[in-house]
Design a protein around this motif. Structure first.
Motif, PDB file in Angstrom:
ATOM      1  N   GLY A   1       0.821  -1.201   0.000  1.00 51.05           N
ATOM      2  CA  GLY A   1       0.000   0.000   0.000  1.00 51.05           C
ATOM      3  C   GLY A   1       0.856   1.252   0.000  1.00 51.05           C
ATOM      4  N   THR A   2       1.930   1.229   0.767  1.00 54.05           N
ATOM      5  CA  THR A   2       2.853   2.361   0.807  1.00 54.05           C
ATOM      6  C   THR A   2       3.542   2.517  -0.546  1.00 54.05           C
ATOM      7  N   ALA A   3       3.918   1.411  -1.175  1.00 58.59           N
ATOM      8  CA  ALA A   3       4.528   1.474  -2.507  1.00 58.59           C
ATOM      9  C   ALA A   3       3.552   2.104  -3.503  1.00 58.59           C
ATOM     10  N   PHE A   4       2.270   1.739  -3.426  1.00 54.35           N
ATOM     11  CA  PHE A   4       1.262   2.363  -4.285  1.00 54.35           C
ATOM     12  C   PHE A   4       1.210   3.870  -4.041  1.00 54.35           C
ATOM     13  N   GLU A   5       1.218   4.259  -2.767  1.00 57.38           N
ATOM     14  CA  GLU A   5       1.152   5.687  -2.435  1.00 57.38           C
ATOM     15  C   GLU A   5       2.343   6.445  -3.020  1.00 57.38           C
ATOM     16  N   VAL A   6       3.538   5.854  -2.980  1.00 53.59           N
ATOM     17  CA  VAL A   6       4.709   6.497  -3.578  1.00 53.59           C
ATOM     18  C   VAL A   6       4.468   6.720  -5.075  1.00 53.59           C
TER      19      VAL A   6
END
Length: 156
Positions: free
Chosen positions: A92-97
């Motif tokens: 999810g954090t990778a998506f946000e980046v």
């Protein structure tokens, strides 16, 4: 003018939860920060895995509304602080980046793990604006102008 920050990072392990808690506290001390949006504090109807009186967690309504809340918060933020745990990477954090990068938002990436011993994916490495190696740096970091600096850790 104080900046609005989107605070991205998983909170699913004790290490991740500690990073978020420490980062939030450090950012609150920073005079260049006006508002911090931490997604875990803005789940749809306050629902979490541990607090779900209506049985919504993981369902379509909860997922859709939580996703939309996060997208809106990223759109409204001036920039992001991204907390990264090399031992338990959060998709999810990778998506946000990726989303924040596509929106041309500066990204201050914080990783306290050894950047030379733990390579990260080139898409993540090239999507960040600046990398800090300690959450404590957030208390004094100047968010008024975030100069781009190349990521110096190992990349795969």
């Amino acid at each position: 003018m104080q900046k609005q920050i989107y605070l991205a990072g998983g909170w699913f392990t004790p290490k991740q939860a500690s990073l978020v808690e420490r980062a939030h506290a450090a950012l609150k001390q920073n005079p260049t920060i006006g508002y911090i949006h931490s997604p875990q504090e803005h789940q749809y109807k306050g629902v979490t895995e541990d607090h779900d009186p209506e049985g919504m967690f993981g369902g379509y309504e909860w997922a859709n509304q939580t996703y939309q809340n996060d997208i809106t918060a990223m759109d409204l933020a001036d920039m992001a602080v991204v907390l990264w745990d090399m031992q338990d990477e959060d998709t999810g954090t990778a998506f946000e980046v990726g989303y924040l990068n596509a929106c041309h938002k500066p990204i201050v990436f914080v990783c306290e793990d050894d950047l030379q011993a733990n390579p990260i994916n080139l898409m993540l490495a090239k999507g960040i604006t600046q990398c800090l190696t300690s959450v404590d740096e957030l208390a004094t970091f100047d968010f008024q102008f975030v100069a781009g600096e190349p990521y110096t850790g190992q990349i795969v």
